[in-house]
Design a protein around this motif. Sequence first.
Motif, PDB file in Angstrom:
ATOM      1  N   ALA A  34       0.815  -1.218   0.000  1.00  0.00           N
ATOM      2  CA  ALA A  34       0.000   0.000   0.000  1.00  0.00           C
ATOM      3  C   ALA A  34       0.846   1.266   0.000  1.00  0.00           C
ATOM      4  O   ALA A  34       0.415   2.307  -0.498  1.00  0.00           O
ATOM      5  CB  ALA A  34      -0.923   0.008   1.223  1.00  0.00           C
ATOM      6  N   SER A  35       2.074   1.198   0.532  1.00  0.00           N
ATOM      7  CA  SER A  35       2.890   2.401   0.679  1.00  0.00           C
ATOM      8  C   SER A  35       3.590   2.810  -0.607  1.00  0.00           C
ATOM      9  O   SER A  35       3.976   3.971  -0.766  1.00  0.00           O
ATOM     10  CB  SER A  35       3.937   2.191   1.776  1.00  0.00           C
ATOM     11  OG  SER A  35       4.919   1.255   1.359  1.00  0.00           O
ATOM     12  N   GLY A  43      -1.021  -2.536   5.487  1.00  0.00           N
ATOM     13  CA  GLY A  43      -2.074  -1.807   4.808  1.00  0.00           C
ATOM     14  C   GLY A  43      -2.511  -2.505   3.538  1.00  0.00           C
ATOM     15  O   GLY A  43      -3.704  -2.567   3.220  1.00  0.00           O
ATOM     16  N   THR A  46      -4.628  -5.557   4.510  1.00  0.00           N
ATOM     17  CA  THR A  46      -5.972  -5.159   4.936  1.00  0.00           C
ATOM     18  C   THR A  46      -6.873  -4.892   3.731  1.00  0.00           C
ATOM     19  O   THR A  46      -8.029  -5.326   3.692  1.00  0.00           O
ATOM     20  CB  THR A  46      -5.902  -3.907   5.824  1.00  0.00           C
ATOM     21  OG1 THR A  46      -5.043  -4.176   6.937  1.00  0.00           O
ATOM     22  CG2 THR A  46      -7.284  -3.521   6.341  1.00  0.00           C
ATOM     23  N   GLY A  88       4.524  -1.356   8.699  1.00  0.00           N
ATOM     24  CA  GLY A  88       3.520  -0.491   9.304  1.00  0.00           C
ATOM     25  C   GLY A  88       3.731  -0.326  10.790  1.00  0.00           C
ATOM     26  O   GLY A  88       4.870  -0.274  11.273  1.00  0.00           O
ATOM     27  N   ASP A  92      -1.681  -0.431  12.673  1.00  0.00           N
ATOM     28  CA  ASP A  92      -1.987  -1.044  11.376  1.00  0.00           C
ATOM     29  C   ASP A  92      -2.312  -2.527  11.557  1.00  0.00           C
ATOM     30  O   ASP A  92      -3.216  -3.065  10.901  1.00  0.00           O
ATOM     31  CB  ASP A  92      -0.810  -0.894  10.413  1.00  0.00           C
ATOM     32  CG  ASP A  92      -0.583   0.537   9.971  1.00  0.00           C
ATOM     33  OD1 ASP A  92      -1.565   1.292   9.869  1.00  0.00           O
ATOM     34  OD2 ASP A  92       0.585   0.898   9.718  1.00  0.00           O
TER      35      ASP A  92
END
Length: 546
Positions: A34-35, A43, A46, A88, A92
């Motif tokens: 996600a980053s 993230g 999830t 995270g 998170d």
Amino acid sequence: MTKVSTQQPQSAPGHEWWRSAVIYQIYPRSFADASGDGIGDLGGITARLPHLAELGVDAVWLSPFYRSPQKDAGYDVSDYMDVDPLFGTLDDFDRMLAEAHTQGLRVIVDLVPNHSSDQHEWFQAALAAGPGSPERTRYIFREGKGPGGDEPPNNWQSVFGGPAWTRVADGEWYLHLFDSSQPDFDWNNPEVGDMFVEVLRFWLDRGVDGFRVDVAHGNAKAEGLPDVDEELIAAGSMDSPFFGQEHVHEIYRRWRTVLDEYEGDRVLCAEAWVSPLEKMARFVRPDEMHQAFNFVYLETPWDAAQLRSVIDESIRAFGEVGAPPTWVLSNHDTIRHRTRLALVPPPPHGAGIGPTSKSKADPTVSLRRGRAATALMLALPGSAYVYQGEELGLPEVTAIAPEQREDPTFHRTKGELWGRDGCRVPIPWESEAPAYGFSPTGETWLPQPPEWATLARDAQAGVEGSTLELYRRALALREAHGLGTGELEWIDVGPTAIGFRNGDITVIANIGHDAVDVPRGEILLASSPLDAASLAADETVWVRTA
């Protein structure tokens, strides 16, 4: 700490969820990023959990995400009670756990008790304190042999290649069964056991549903640390003074009492590379763990007689101690089964394959065989493990240049062994997105092959005959027909095929070359497009008979 209010319910004794669950392994750095830094994170996990719920699995197991220098992809832990910033934060993690429970998925986390990182505060304290100090007794430090103690204390070799001992500046040696950055704990020191009980409670209190225990067979070492019988090991024996020692079970009896204090069927699963299966089953006796990975099944070649034998033996050995058999074909340490089962010649276990390997797999044969093996495994009673990306039919990646490889096995053996990078390549989600949807920036910590565009999840979703839809249908049928809690009854279909009944389903897997008759009835699942009258080589079918 964020409170997790969605803990899954308790089951009736004998009907616990883990007895028949399908558990999906997430290798965090390669699942979803996600980053945008090219490394998967919490993230990303999830955001993708709804896809796993839709796939039909019951739980997820996360490989390590703890603080770590990442010398061995997180299996070198420097802090067992925190999240590495690479993945995270603890918040998170809590959000991921709550979302998993909302999706009906349980969460198992990896625990690494055999060794820590050399950056762990305990090991740094041991180095600073010097020989004979209490700090050193938490690890296995010894004086060397020979003049001046210049030789290692014994002949043990690292699993990753080279000696299992490294000398420090003051002259003592420390044991590391894996990389030199992963010193082994000394479990004879009660401080070690107390620390890990604290770790268990930390994560159980956050709401995790259990632990997969890395190198569960390795914590206890034989008294006196005797030399390995090299002839015995060369002959294929798994007996050694550092793996599978009987007193290792005392550790897990204590852990079981901790888990039993918590509601919700918390589970312990052993990564125990021991054989025969009777020895593996000792890890899942009623007062110890709940599951053990069935590596004997994973290592069985695509051969009807051998498969039937190991299935029989697994059901018998685990059943004798009241535990369910488990089944697994792929994970983050082995060549993906789509490729492995078709390799000619088969490489030694742990060697891996690379661009110059002599072992090759025909891509058409490997896809058919991989799908057939999956359809066979998911029809068996007990619990099954699925490794991320196998539901997409991903093959092992061999085209990774030496300078791009990260597995310490490759580097410690100076390239003699290719290692495990080929099964750890970030998985594809969207065929036309950067990094095939793995990362929004297109960055990936290992290179993805261009042909993975056709294997991306969105390219397979809803496509009849795709590997993704095969997995979805198999998992749905497994649940609907109670195959995980069923009983296996063999039927005779010839020497080069496997046939059995589980409940109202008849399963035939053709492992030979000659066609095999398909029994009359309603065809519920076929691993490949099927001739209604016969089953070709490397095909499995599920039939509901009257």
